[in-house]
Design a protein around this motif. Structure first.
Motif, PDB file in Angstrom:
ATOM      1  N   LEU A  75      -1.617   5.566   7.690  1.00 13.89           N
ATOM      2  CA  LEU A  75      -0.503   4.617   7.580  1.00 13.89           C
ATOM      3  C   LEU A  75       0.666   5.039   8.470  1.00 13.89           C
ATOM      4  O   LEU A  75       1.297   4.203   9.120  1.00 13.89           O
TER       5      LEU A  75
ATOM      6  N   TRP B 128       2.560   1.759  -3.377  1.00 13.23           N
ATOM      7  CA  TRP B 128       1.632   2.298  -4.373  1.00 13.23           C
ATOM      8  C   TRP B 128       1.453   3.802  -4.180  1.00 13.23           C
ATOM      9  O   TRP B 128       1.503   4.574  -5.134  1.00 13.23           O
ATOM     10  N   LEU B 129       1.271   4.223  -2.916  1.00 14.89           N
ATOM     11  CA  LEU B 129       1.088   5.652  -2.622  1.00 14.89           C
ATOM     12  C   LEU B 129       2.332   6.449  -3.012  1.00 14.89           C
ATOM     13  O   LEU B 129       2.227   7.550  -3.546  1.00 14.89           O
TER      14      LEU B 129
ATOM     15  N   GLN C 122       2.422   7.093  -6.708  1.00 13.41           N
ATOM     16  CA  GLN C 122       1.522   8.179  -7.124  1.00 13.41           C
ATOM     17  C   GLN C 122       2.158   9.531  -6.803  1.00 13.41           C
ATOM     18  O   GLN C 122       2.095  10.466  -7.591  1.00 13.41           O
TER      19      GLN C 122
ATOM     20  N   LEU D  82      -6.287   6.783 -11.357  1.00 10.25           N
ATOM     21  CA  LEU D  82      -5.553   7.716 -10.491  1.00 10.25           C
ATOM     22  C   LEU D  82      -4.104   7.857 -10.953  1.00 10.25           C
ATOM     23  O   LEU D  82      -3.561   8.966 -10.994  1.00 10.25           O
ATOM     24  N   THR D  83      -3.492   6.725 -11.316  1.00  6.72           N
ATOM     25  CA  THR D  83      -2.103   6.750 -11.791  1.00  6.72           C
ATOM     26  C   THR D  83      -2.001   7.595 -13.057  1.00  6.72           C
ATOM     27  O   THR D  83      -1.069   8.389 -13.208  1.00  6.72           O
TER      28      THR D  83
ATOM     29  N   VAL E 282       0.847  -1.201   0.000  1.00  5.29           N
ATOM     30  CA  VAL E 282       0.000   0.000   0.000  1.00  5.29           C
ATOM     31  C   VAL E 282       0.879   1.247   0.000  1.00  5.29           C
ATOM     32  O   VAL E 282       0.683   2.182  -0.786  1.00  5.29           O
ATOM     33  N   GLN E 283       1.892   1.220   0.879  1.00  6.69           N
ATOM     34  CA  GLN E 283       2.822   2.349   0.983  1.00  6.69           C
ATOM     35  C   GLN E 283       3.545   2.578  -0.353  1.00  6.69           C
ATOM     36  O   GLN E 283       3.683   3.716  -0.804  1.00  6.69           O
TER      37      GLN E 283
ATOM     38  N   ALA F 153      -2.377  11.245 -12.043  1.00  4.59           N
ATOM     39  CA  ALA F 153      -1.210  11.766 -11.306  1.00  4.59           C
ATOM     40  C   ALA F 153      -0.207  12.378 -12.287  1.00  4.59           C
ATOM     41  O   ALA F 153       0.572  13.255 -11.918  1.00  4.59           O
TER      42      ALA F 153
ATOM     43  N   LEU G 202      -6.657  14.992 -10.728  1.00  2.00           N
ATOM     44  CA  LEU G 202      -6.394  14.471  -9.391  1.00  2.00           C
ATOM     45  C   LEU G 202      -6.506  15.624  -8.398  1.00  2.00           C
ATOM     46  O   LEU G 202      -6.056  16.739  -8.690  1.00  2.00           O
TER      47      LEU G 202
ATOM     48  N   GLN H  52      -2.426   8.472   3.862  1.00  2.00           N
ATOM     49  CA  GLN H  52      -1.009   8.538   4.238  1.00  2.00           C
ATOM     50  C   GLN H  52      -0.865   8.757   5.754  1.00  2.00           C
ATOM     51  O   GLN H  52      -0.047   8.108   6.407  1.00  2.00           O
TER      52      GLN H  52
ATOM     53  N   PHE I  60      -4.455  11.999  -1.183  1.00  2.00           N
ATOM     54  CA  PHE I  60      -4.082  10.791  -0.440  1.00  2.00           C
ATOM     55  C   PHE I  60      -3.672  11.090   1.009  1.00  2.00           C
ATOM     56  O   PHE I  60      -3.295  10.169   1.737  1.00  2.00           O
TER      57      PHE I  60
END
Lengths: 122, 122
Positions: free
Chosen positions: B86, A85-86, A89, B24-25, A82-83, B28, B74, B83, B79
């Motif tokens: 996490l 992927w973020l 982006q 999203l990618t 997950v980290q 971005a 975007l 973030q 995010f």
């Protein structure tokens, strides 16, 4: 679909529920038994166990039974996909802003690139 | 449930689909029209639009129509809640490992604490 995509599907879906996120936050502090986890949540044990099962399936936690006691643990590095992927982006977005900055700078100082132009100097 | 929790529910759910993550990618890298997004995905336009709608509802993207052309962007900082969540888990987990390290050190050198205790104050 790639395995990695499927992993992310399962991981993000597992994280989309407040009870499951609360369980992860509790387990980030250290292991806990199923009954400890249950005592902190106002829901029937089978419902809680269904959430625990989803977290296990996503690879976010593991559990072990000793006698009648099941202990749950957060998986080290569980959030890494997950980290990552973020971060990807963020890298794309930042790269885009850098290109935009370069473009704006070019608009503001067009002469820098065209010093050979016949345009008379001030 | 708090608004913040609801936000995270919607955000994580929006991220749990490979088409939505691919959109999203793409965004971005910069804004794109709906038909540009559609041309990159092998699915019917209404299905794609449903994915775009979910991303908009989650606040991850915005879109604007000019004439017959809808352009998607975007959302800056989209995010951030994910973030932050996490990072909080990472902070708890690292804090736990630090406490574990301190405990192991204490087990290995049990006399240190007693020495400190007995030491007269300056």
């Amino acid at each position: 679909m790639t395995k990695h995509s499927n992993d992310l599907d399962t991981l993000f879906a597992a994280l989309s529920d407040p009870t499951r996120r609360a369980l992860l936050t509790r387990l980030a502090r250290g292991p806990a038994t199923l009954s400890e986890l249950h005592s902190a949540h106002d829901m029937a044990l089978p419902s809680l166990m269904a959430h625990v099962k989803k977290l296990e399936t996503a690879g976010l936690i593991s559990s072990q039974k000793q006698g009648r006691i099941r202990t749950c643990r957060l998986t080290p590095g569980a959030f890494t996909p997950v980290q990552s992927w973020l971060e990807e982006q963020h890298r794309l977005w930042t790269g885009r802003l850098d290109r935009f900055d370069a473009y704006v700078t070019q608009l503001a100082h067009p002469s820098q690139e065209h010093t050979d132009d016949a345009r008379p100097k001030d």
